[in-house]
Motif scaffolding. Structure first.
Motif, PDB file in Angstrom:
ATOM      1  N   ASP A 338       0.658  -1.161  -0.065  1.00  0.00           N
ATOM      2  CA  ASP A 338       0.109   0.080  -0.204  1.00  0.00           C
ATOM      3  C   ASP A 338       0.691   1.324   0.059  1.00  0.00           C
ATOM      4  OD1 ASP A 338      -2.320  -1.417  -0.168  1.00  0.00           O
ATOM      5  OD2 ASP A 338      -2.946  -1.159   1.850  1.00  0.00           O
ATOM      6  N   LYS A 339       1.956   1.131   0.694  1.00  0.00           N
ATOM      7  CA  LYS A 339       3.034   2.185   0.879  1.00  0.00           C
ATOM      8  C   LYS A 339       3.318   2.835  -0.809  1.00  0.00           C
ATOM      9  CE  LYS A 339       4.992   5.373   2.616  1.00  0.00           C
ATOM     10  NZ  LYS A 339       4.618   6.495   3.592  1.00  0.00           N
ATOM     11  N   LEU A 340       3.805   1.707  -1.276  1.00  0.00           N
ATOM     12  CA  LEU A 340       4.317   1.947  -2.794  1.00  0.00           C
ATOM     13  C   LEU A 340       3.368   2.458  -3.506  1.00  0.00           C
ATOM     14  CD1 LEU A 340       6.075  -1.698  -3.513  1.00  0.00           C
ATOM     15  CD2 LEU A 340       7.100   0.606  -3.080  1.00  0.00           C
ATOM     16  N   ILE A 341       2.014   2.227  -3.326  1.00  0.00           N
ATOM     17  CA  ILE A 341       1.037   2.448  -4.336  1.00  0.00           C
ATOM     18  C   ILE A 341       0.766   4.041  -3.925  1.00  0.00           C
ATOM     19  CG2 ILE A 341      -1.763   2.445  -4.705  1.00  0.00           C
ATOM     20  CD1 ILE A 341      -0.037  -0.025  -5.743  1.00  0.00           C
ATOM     21  N   SER A 342       0.813   4.294  -2.516  1.00  0.00           N
ATOM     22  CA  SER A 342       0.600   5.803  -2.381  1.00  0.00           C
ATOM     23  C   SER A 342       2.155   6.549  -2.669  1.00  0.00           C
ATOM     24  CB  SER A 342       0.577   5.938  -0.617  1.00  0.00           C
ATOM     25  OG  SER A 342       1.782   5.755  -0.041  1.00  0.00           O
ATOM     26  N   ILE A 345       3.667   4.198  -7.190  1.00  0.00           N
ATOM     27  CA  ILE A 345       4.141   3.082  -8.184  1.00  0.00           C
ATOM     28  C   ILE A 345       2.828   2.417  -8.580  1.00  0.00           C
ATOM     29  CG2 ILE A 345       5.160   1.096  -8.021  1.00  0.00           C
ATOM     30  CD1 ILE A 345       7.009   3.541  -7.774  1.00  0.00           C
ATOM     31  N   LYS A 346       2.858   1.887  -9.911  1.00  0.00           N
ATOM     32  CA  LYS A 346       1.735   1.236 -10.688  1.00  0.00           C
ATOM     33  C   LYS A 346       1.771  -0.047  -9.873  1.00  0.00           C
ATOM     34  CE  LYS A 346       3.134   3.374 -15.018  1.00  0.00           C
ATOM     35  NZ  LYS A 346       4.167   2.816 -16.300  1.00  0.00           N
ATOM     36  N   PRO A 347       0.275  -0.333  -9.453  1.00  0.00           N
ATOM     37  CA  PRO A 347      -0.044  -1.483  -8.820  1.00  0.00           C
ATOM     38  C   PRO A 347       0.372  -2.813  -9.404  1.00  0.00           C
ATOM     39  CG  PRO A 347      -2.185  -0.237  -8.947  1.00  0.00           C
ATOM     40  CD  PRO A 347      -1.080   0.480  -9.802  1.00  0.00           C
ATOM     41  N   LYS A 348       0.640  -3.069 -10.662  1.00  0.00           N
ATOM     42  CA  LYS A 348       1.193  -4.079 -11.090  1.00  0.00           C
ATOM     43  C   LYS A 348       2.836  -4.348 -10.754  1.00  0.00           C
ATOM     44  CE  LYS A 348      -1.597  -6.870 -13.700  1.00  0.00           C
ATOM     45  NZ  LYS A 348      -2.717  -6.035 -14.265  1.00  0.00           N
ATOM     46  N   ASP A 349       3.240  -3.155 -11.131  1.00  0.00           N
ATOM     47  CA  ASP A 349       4.743  -3.221 -10.633  1.00  0.00           C
ATOM     48  C   ASP A 349       5.217  -3.344  -9.132  1.00  0.00           C
ATOM     49  OD1 ASP A 349       5.415  -2.699 -13.533  1.00  0.00           O
ATOM     50  OD2 ASP A 349       5.281  -0.470 -12.904  1.00  0.00           O
ATOM     51  N   ALA A 350       4.283  -2.712  -8.467  1.00  0.00           N
ATOM     52  CA  ALA A 350       4.408  -3.004  -7.134  1.00  0.00           C
ATOM     53  C   ALA A 350       4.343  -4.346  -6.506  1.00  0.00           C
ATOM     54  CB  ALA A 350       3.356  -2.087  -6.368  1.00  0.00           C
ATOM     55  N   SER A 351       3.093  -5.048  -7.263  1.00  0.00           N
ATOM     56  CA  SER A 351       2.864  -6.427  -6.814  1.00  0.00           C
ATOM     57  C   SER A 351       3.934  -7.314  -7.236  1.00  0.00           C
ATOM     58  CB  SER A 351       1.548  -6.871  -7.667  1.00  0.00           C
ATOM     59  OG  SER A 351       1.456  -8.229  -7.435  1.00  0.00           O
ATOM     60  N   ASN A 352       4.456  -6.935  -8.606  1.00  0.00           N
ATOM     61  CA  ASN A 352       5.737  -7.848  -8.961  1.00  0.00           C
ATOM     62  C   ASN A 352       7.049  -7.623  -8.289  1.00  0.00           C
ATOM     63  OD1 ASN A 352       4.240  -8.703 -11.118  1.00  0.00           O
ATOM     64  ND2 ASN A 352       4.937  -7.327 -12.689  1.00  0.00           N
ATOM     65  N   TYR A 353       7.278  -6.447  -7.574  1.00  0.00           N
ATOM     66  CA  TYR A 353       8.538  -6.549  -7.030  1.00  0.00           C
ATOM     67  C   TYR A 353       8.344  -7.068  -5.659  1.00  0.00           C
ATOM     68  CZ  TYR A 353      10.951  -3.590 -10.554  1.00  0.00           C
ATOM     69  OH  TYR A 353      11.826  -3.315 -11.649  1.00  0.00           O
ATOM     70  N   PHE A 373      15.656  -3.467   5.063  1.00  0.00           N
ATOM     71  CA  PHE A 373      16.421  -2.183   5.085  1.00  0.00           C
ATOM     72  C   PHE A 373      16.019  -1.590   3.366  1.00  0.00           C
ATOM     73  CE2 PHE A 373      19.771  -2.970   1.777  1.00  0.00           C
ATOM     74  CZ  PHE A 373      19.979  -4.290   1.917  1.00  0.00           C
ATOM     75  N   ILE A 374      15.548  -2.165   2.678  1.00  0.00           N
ATOM     76  CA  ILE A 374      15.294  -1.591   1.582  1.00  0.00           C
ATOM     77  C   ILE A 374      13.636  -1.303   1.706  1.00  0.00           C
ATOM     78  CG2 ILE A 374      14.502  -2.037  -1.189  1.00  0.00           C
ATOM     79  CD1 ILE A 374      16.591  -4.184  -0.876  1.00  0.00           C
ATOM     80  N   THR A 375      13.371  -0.085   2.296  1.00  0.00           N
ATOM     81  CA  THR A 375      11.929   0.387   2.470  1.00  0.00           C
ATOM     82  C   THR A 375      11.428   0.562   1.227  1.00  0.00           C
ATOM     83  OG1 THR A 375      12.691   2.620   2.541  1.00  0.00           O
ATOM     84  CG2 THR A 375      12.910   1.332   4.621  1.00  0.00           C
ATOM     85  N   PRO A 376       9.625   0.811   1.464  1.00  0.00           N
ATOM     86  CA  PRO A 376       8.968   1.211   0.456  1.00  0.00           C
ATOM     87  C   PRO A 376       9.441   2.362  -0.153  1.00  0.00           C
ATOM     88  CG  PRO A 376       7.722   0.838   2.083  1.00  0.00           C
ATOM     89  CD  PRO A 376       8.782   0.468   2.673  1.00  0.00           C
ATOM     90  N   GLU A 377       9.999   3.455   0.346  1.00  0.00           N
ATOM     91  CA  GLU A 377      10.482   4.736  -0.076  1.00  0.00           C
ATOM     92  C   GLU A 377      11.540   4.666  -0.980  1.00  0.00           C
ATOM     93  OE1 GLU A 377       9.547   3.978   3.115  1.00  0.00           O
ATOM     94  OE2 GLU A 377       8.017   5.548   3.273  1.00  0.00           O
TER      95      GLU A 377
END
Ligand code: ADP
Ligand code: MG
Length: 483
Positions: A338-342, A345-353, A373-377
């Protein structure tokens, strides 16, 4: 031969780990520290101490009651359950009986077993206090009062489950609710969750109602979901064997315990030895009215839970059912997504990563996603380099893998290794001109119709730049030069 059906009911205890203080005292609600440091006089049962109800714990309990579609009481009561044990210094536990009214009564909850929707029936939910914890050695026992008075929710289901799969799926759903609603960390390894599992068998041909049920066996304090599964499968087998022998129906109602070492249940006591707890309403806690406005306030605070998030991922973000399921399996994963979406980031990309590299890395490092340590930011910033044409997908992937191996930020790796793509059109055009003039024969071939030699030119560009040019852009320039 008669076929049998198992009938299973649960008593699930879950500590509320998210309040600051204990349920009736101001001591800190935490026992992950040195023993006997988070204690108020009340937690030791000192004379003259009085309980003060923790409003936050009551709110959280009422929230769970609502999520379970239970009826909430008009007034809040607590009762004394009287018995003596060294882990219970007051000589009674403050709890709630079904009469007059616990925080929740008669609810139901939808849950899924291998994709099939089921409904669990809830008998009641009550708020109580945990006991101290004890550790027994050959000649001494140690008591830690940090746990004494920790808020505890006990959920009692109707006998509505029939096998280990259903029972464990329900427990997993509950664990998710406790986590998503910020009630509890709900970590059975830390002792937050403990279950009593009640099991009986009945003839499959009979109608499923109380008078046709067999006599239940209660297996106490089963501390992991995998053990719940083993207990159920073991008891069903054991009870069917008794039935076949003809002794099942004489079996008294009994309490057994699970022995991890032998993977068997062992007899503890039968119902005839049952203790009379002489319940009565705690006189030192004034009757407290639960107003409609308090309930409304709590209802508004119920966060979006796992199933709702899953639906949103499927319907709104167009993710596959499997991806949506994986992303909502744990609250921390869903929060990361959810943080990536906010962060756009496109949902498909966020989901893939998340579903591949990120969860794979957590697995490899054996850590929770919230501790990665690899935070969503950081990840969002990396993905945006791809969106801006500054980095290829492959480079991003390599930077991430390298980051996990070296514990360095992938953004630093991109910089250090000069991965960022050549964004300067002039530079690319110059290079392409050079490649074309060095391969004039092939340029002729292209003009005579062998158009696939363009891939050779593209290969040259990628080679010279070590992959730092966006291939789509290079192709575009090549075409405009050649045509
Ligand atoms: P008790 O009076 O021993 O406390 P309850 O009727 O309150 O028993 O039920 C306690 C638990 O046992 C509940 O989780 C309930 O679903 C379960 N239970 C009751 N009867 C049966 C049965 N015949 N088989 C399996 N579980 C049962
Ligand atoms: Mg209880």
């Amino acid at each position: 031969m008669t076929k049998y059906k198992a009938v299973i009911g649960l008593e699930m205890h879950c500590e509320i780990t998210t309040t600051k203080s204990k349920v009736f005292s101001s001591a800190k609600n935490s026992y992950e520290v040195d023993p006997n440091v988070n204690i108020a006089p009340l937690d030791m049962g000192f004379p003259g101490t009085l309980p003060v109800v923790n409003k936050e714990a009551v709110r959280k309990a009422l929230m769970v009651s609502m999520i379970l579609n239970c009826k909430q009481p008009e007034y809040l009561y607590f009762e004394r359950k009287n018995y003596y044990y060294p882990d219970l210094p007051k000589g009674y536990q403050l709890t709630q009986e079904t009469k007059p009214a616990p925080v929740g009564i008669y609810g139901k909850l939808k849950y899924f077993v291998n994709g099939e929707e089921k409904e669990a029936l809830i008998n009641n939910l009550h708020l109580e206090e945990d006991s101290a914890s004890m550790e027994h050695f050959s000649d001494v026992s140690l008591i830690d009062y940090n746990r004494s008075g920790v808020p505890l929710l006990e959920l009692v289901t109707e006998p509505c489950f029939h096998n280990a799969d259903e029972t464990v799926a329900f427990l997993e759903t509950m664990r998710n609710i406790y986590r998503y609603a910020d009630i509890s960390e709900a970590d059975s390894k830390k002792g937050h969750i403990r279950c009593d599992v009640n099991i009986s068998i009945m003839d499959e041909s009979l109608e499923e109602k109380e008078e046709n049920f067999g006599t239940k066996v209660e297996v106490k304090n089963v501390n992991s979901f995998s053990a719940v599964r083993e207990v159920i499968n073991y008891e069903i087998k054991r009870q069917i064997a008794l039935k076949e022998e003809g002794t099942y129906d004489e079996m008294p109602q009994q309490t057994r315990r699970w022995d991890e070492a032998t993977m068997q249940t062992q007899f503890m006591r039968s119902k005839v030895d049952a203790i009379d707890y002489k319940y009565f309403i705690e006189p030192n806690i004034p009757k407290y009215k639960i107003t409609d406005s308090l309930l409304e306030e709590i209802r508004k605070d119920i966060p979006v839970l796992a199933d709702e998030r899953k639906e949103k991922y499927i319907n709104e973000y167009q993710l596959s059912i499997d991806d949506a399921k994986n992303l909502t399996k744990e609250k921390n994963i869903s929060d990361y997504f959810d943080k990536l979406i906010s962060l756009d980031i496109k949902p498909k990309d966020a989901s893939n990563y998340v579903n591949t590299i990120i969860l794979g890395s957590c697995n490899k490092l054996d850590i929770d996603i919230k501790d990665l340590f690899i935070t969503p930011e950081i990840l969002a910033e990396l993905i945006k380099l791809i969106y801006d044409g500054k980095l290829s997908k492959n480079q991003a992937k390599n930077a991430l893998y390298k980051a996990v191996d070296t514990n360095k930020s992938p953004l630093d790796i991109v910089k250090e290794e000069g991965m960022e793509q050549i964004d300067n059109d002039e530079e690319i055009i110059k290079m392409i001109d050079e490649i074309l003039s060095n391969n004039s024969k092939m340029v002729e071939d292209y003009k005579n119709g062998r158009t696939n030699v363009i891939n050779f030119f593209l290969g040259q560009v990628m080679k010279e730049t070590k992959g730092k040019v966006n291939p789509a852009k290079a192709m575009e320039i090549l075409k405009s030069k050649l045509d």
